[in-house]
Design a protein around this motif. Sequence first.
Motif, PDB file in Angstrom:
ATOM      1  N   ARG A  61       0.834  -1.207   0.000  1.00 26.50           N
ATOM      2  CA  ARG A  61       0.000   0.000   0.000  1.00 26.50           C
ATOM      3  C   ARG A  61       0.865   1.252   0.000  1.00 26.50           C
ATOM      4  O   ARG A  61       0.629   2.200  -0.758  1.00 26.50           O
ATOM      5  CB  ARG A  61      -0.904   0.003   1.233  1.00 26.50           C
ATOM      6  CG  ARG A  61      -2.139  -0.856   1.160  1.00 26.50           C
ATOM      7  CD  ARG A  61      -2.886  -0.800   2.495  1.00 26.50           C
ATOM      8  NE  ARG A  61      -4.159  -1.511   2.477  1.00 26.50           N
ATOM      9  CZ  ARG A  61      -4.936  -1.671   3.536  1.00 26.50           C
ATOM     10  NH1 ARG A  61      -4.560  -1.161   4.714  1.00 26.50           N
ATOM     11  NH2 ARG A  61      -6.073  -2.322   3.445  1.00 26.50           N
ATOM     12  N   SER A  64       2.874   1.589  -3.467  1.00 24.08           N
ATOM     13  CA  SER A  64       2.099   1.800  -4.683  1.00 24.08           C
ATOM     14  C   SER A  64       1.133   2.961  -4.601  1.00 24.08           C
ATOM     15  O   SER A  64       0.707   3.497  -5.630  1.00 24.08           O
ATOM     16  CB  SER A  64       1.302   0.532  -5.024  1.00 24.08           C
ATOM     17  OG  SER A  64       0.307   0.296  -4.037  1.00 24.08           O
ATOM     18  N   VAL A  66      -1.807   2.483  -3.611  1.00 17.11           N
ATOM     19  CA  VAL A  66      -3.088   1.851  -3.886  1.00 17.11           C
ATOM     20  C   VAL A  66      -3.652   1.280  -2.588  1.00 17.11           C
ATOM     21  O   VAL A  66      -2.985   0.510  -1.899  1.00 17.11           O
ATOM     22  CB  VAL A  66      -2.939   0.715  -4.928  1.00 17.11           C
ATOM     23  CG1 VAL A  66      -4.261  -0.029  -5.103  1.00 17.11           C
ATOM     24  CG2 VAL A  66      -2.461   1.279  -6.255  1.00 17.11           C
ATOM     25  N   PHE A  68      -6.016  -1.283  -0.935  1.00 21.08           N
ATOM     26  CA  PHE A  68      -6.666  -2.523  -1.326  1.00 21.08           C
ATOM     27  C   PHE A  68      -6.836  -3.407  -0.099  1.00 21.08           C
ATOM     28  O   PHE A  68      -6.127  -3.274   0.896  1.00 21.08           O
ATOM     29  CB  PHE A  68      -5.847  -3.259  -2.394  1.00 21.08           C
ATOM     30  CG  PHE A  68      -4.498  -3.744  -1.914  1.00 21.08           C
ATOM     31  CD1 PHE A  68      -4.326  -5.038  -1.461  1.00 21.08           C
ATOM     32  CD2 PHE A  68      -3.407  -2.888  -1.919  1.00 21.08           C
ATOM     33  CE1 PHE A  68      -3.095  -5.476  -1.014  1.00 21.08           C
ATOM     34  CE2 PHE A  68      -2.164  -3.311  -1.483  1.00 21.08           C
ATOM     35  CZ  PHE A  68      -2.004  -4.618  -1.028  1.00 21.08           C
ATOM     36  N   ALA A 183      -2.912  -6.272  -5.075  1.00 23.35           N
ATOM     37  CA  ALA A 183      -2.866  -4.820  -5.257  1.00 23.35           C
ATOM     38  C   ALA A 183      -3.177  -4.439  -6.697  1.00 23.35           C
ATOM     39  O   ALA A 183      -3.885  -3.456  -6.959  1.00 23.35           O
ATOM     40  CB  ALA A 183      -1.489  -4.295  -4.844  1.00 23.35           C
ATOM     41  N   GLU A 184      -2.645  -5.200  -7.646  1.00 22.34           N
ATOM     42  CA  GLU A 184      -2.896  -4.910  -9.062  1.00 22.34           C
ATOM     43  C   GLU A 184      -4.377  -4.998  -9.387  1.00 22.34           C
ATOM     44  O   GLU A 184      -4.949  -4.102 -10.033  1.00 22.34           O
ATOM     45  CB  GLU A 184      -2.141  -5.908  -9.943  1.00 22.34           C
ATOM     46  CG  GLU A 184      -0.647  -5.743  -9.940  1.00 22.34           C
ATOM     47  CD  GLU A 184       0.027  -6.835 -10.740  1.00 22.34           C
ATOM     48  OE1 GLU A 184       0.850  -6.504 -11.602  1.00 22.34           O
ATOM     49  OE2 GLU A 184      -0.260  -8.025 -10.498  1.00 22.34           O
ATOM     50  N   ALA A 187      -6.288  -2.160  -8.030  1.00 25.12           N
ATOM     51  CA  ALA A 187      -6.057  -0.917  -8.773  1.00 25.12           C
ATOM     52  C   ALA A 187      -6.766  -0.920 -10.119  1.00 25.12           C
ATOM     53  O   ALA A 187      -7.025   0.146 -10.691  1.00 25.12           O
ATOM     54  CB  ALA A 187      -4.559  -0.708  -8.980  1.00 25.12           C
ATOM     55  N   ARG A 312       4.579   5.790  -9.341  1.00 24.73           N
ATOM     56  CA  ARG A 312       3.205   6.245  -9.611  1.00 24.73           C
ATOM     57  C   ARG A 312       2.938   6.284 -11.113  1.00 24.73           C
ATOM     58  O   ARG A 312       1.834   5.972 -11.566  1.00 24.73           O
ATOM     59  CB  ARG A 312       2.971   7.627  -8.991  1.00 24.73           C
ATOM     60  CG  ARG A 312       3.129   7.662  -7.474  1.00 24.73           C
ATOM     61  CD  ARG A 312       2.166   6.726  -6.770  1.00 24.73           C
ATOM     62  NE  ARG A 312       2.379   6.659  -5.339  1.00 24.73           N
ATOM     63  CZ  ARG A 312       1.775   7.417  -4.449  1.00 24.73           C
ATOM     64  NH1 ARG A 312       0.909   8.339  -4.854  1.00 24.73           N
ATOM     65  NH2 ARG A 312       2.011   7.267  -3.162  1.00 24.73           N
ATOM     66  N   SER A 315       2.277   2.897 -12.335  1.00 26.26           N
ATOM     67  CA  SER A 315       0.955   2.435 -11.905  1.00 26.26           C
ATOM     68  C   SER A 315      -0.175   2.926 -12.812  1.00 26.26           C
ATOM     69  O   SER A 315      -1.304   2.435 -12.714  1.00 26.26           O
ATOM     70  CB  SER A 315       0.692   2.886 -10.464  1.00 26.26           C
ATOM     71  OG  SER A 315       1.649   2.343  -9.574  1.00 26.26           O
ATOM     72  N   TRP A 318      -2.763   0.679 -14.833  1.00 29.82           N
ATOM     73  CA  TRP A 318      -4.000   0.059 -14.364  1.00 29.82           C
ATOM     74  C   TRP A 318      -5.196   0.996 -14.437  1.00 29.82           C
ATOM     75  O   TRP A 318      -6.279   0.648 -13.953  1.00 29.82           O
ATOM     76  CB  TRP A 318      -3.809  -0.434 -12.927  1.00 29.82           C
ATOM     77  CG  TRP A 318      -2.644  -1.365 -12.797  1.00 29.82           C
ATOM     78  CD1 TRP A 318      -1.585  -1.248 -11.953  1.00 29.82           C
ATOM     79  CD2 TRP A 318      -2.415  -2.559 -13.547  1.00 29.82           C
ATOM     80  NE1 TRP A 318      -0.703  -2.274 -12.130  1.00 29.82           N
ATOM     81  CE2 TRP A 318      -1.188  -3.104 -13.105  1.00 29.82           C
ATOM     82  CE3 TRP A 318      -3.116  -3.229 -14.558  1.00 29.82           C
ATOM     83  CZ2 TRP A 318      -0.659  -4.277 -13.642  1.00 29.82           C
ATOM     84  CZ3 TRP A 318      -2.589  -4.398 -15.098  1.00 29.82           C
ATOM     85  CH2 TRP A 318      -1.378  -4.903 -14.631  1.00 29.82           C
ATOM     86  N   GLU A 319      -5.048   2.169 -15.058  1.00 30.26           N
ATOM     87  CA  GLU A 319      -6.187   3.081 -15.149  1.00 30.26           C
ATOM     88  C   GLU A 319      -7.239   2.615 -16.139  1.00 30.26           C
ATOM     89  O   GLU A 319      -8.423   2.889 -15.963  1.00 30.26           O
ATOM     90  CB  GLU A 319      -5.700   4.488 -15.506  1.00 30.26           C
ATOM     91  CG  GLU A 319      -5.029   5.208 -14.343  1.00 30.26           C
ATOM     92  CD  GLU A 319      -4.900   6.698 -14.595  1.00 30.26           C
ATOM     93  OE1 GLU A 319      -5.166   7.138 -15.736  1.00 30.26           O
ATOM     94  OE2 GLU A 319      -4.535   7.414 -13.651  1.00 30.26           O
TER      95      GLU A 319
END
Length: 341
Positions: A61, A64, A66, A68, A183-184, A187, A312, A315, A318-319
């Motif tokens: 957490r 990342s 993120v 979760f 986590a992935e 996200a 970031r 990351s 994953w949007e």
Amino acid sequence: MDLSRSVRAIADAADAPGGVIDWDAVAEAAKGGCEPGDLRMEPAERAAFADDVRAARDGLRAASGVEFDLPDSIEVQHRHHWIDANVETFCRVLRPLEETATGEGVVPGVARSLNTGTMAVTMAFLARNVLGQYDPLLLAEADADDHGLYFVRPNIRQAAVDLSVGYPRFRRWIAFHEVAHAAEFAAAPWLPGYLEGRLEAGIEDGVGSLSDDSSLLDLARGGGAGEISTASDAFADLNTAMTAVEGYAELLMDRAFDDEYDDLRAKLDARRQDGDPITDLFKRLLGFGMKRRQYERGAAFFRAVADRRDLRTASLVWESPEHLPRNAELDDPDAWIRRVV
């Protein structure tokens, strides 16, 4: 092992009612092909597993950004437990193939035994080698648990011995890797649906490319090692997406892990490559070579993005599905940065 148990289950599949595969026989035969392993744990080890998972969640957490939650289902398993859980997964994934085949007429008993034996050998081999697994429960029913997290204790302990590394540190590192997958998927809420769609389309393409005398062995070769996947855009998309999934997890766990890991990384990479000739044959059949390339290629891509920008930025993948790296971009991270950032 109890190979006679496996032989009986596969032979009996020929006379069993049903479709292409006798899944009960798969589970029975696979369990005959591998020892369950020791699952006896002292309270301190049980607590250590729980601590590893919580530490991985908190560290990932923080690294990342993120938020979760951990899966509701977190299990420390032996090999036979893993087989039971994953027979259900394989059944879901191959259901389109079974429905197509059974819709074309009666499946001969010999073909059912061959397919059942193929899957049983596959499951037994995997059960002896899998260390941990994050399971997003793709293609599960709507009311199923969202995801699961499994650790195969006998394999983790044996791998630590084989690699000459301390069991507690190695166990913790595996926890970080599997929780990184949680986590992935947190996200990217769109990711399960995307993978399901590509998987189903790839299997449909695979069914169309199989000849009348082909077996599931041919589909397994194609889905894992290239014959069908190279001909299918869906499997190519799936391979690229899974390269991103594995590569990002490698980057994230390295940035979040709370101990030294260089020796673990080097030894585990060597383990992925080493093996006796029979093991190497199964690895090629099941696509383990492709999976190793996924780790290496995906990790190199995300490390380059993070080094050029930051974690970031990496990351951002994953949007949306459009942010997944294209195949060519995996070898040209700057092109992905120009397109997405």
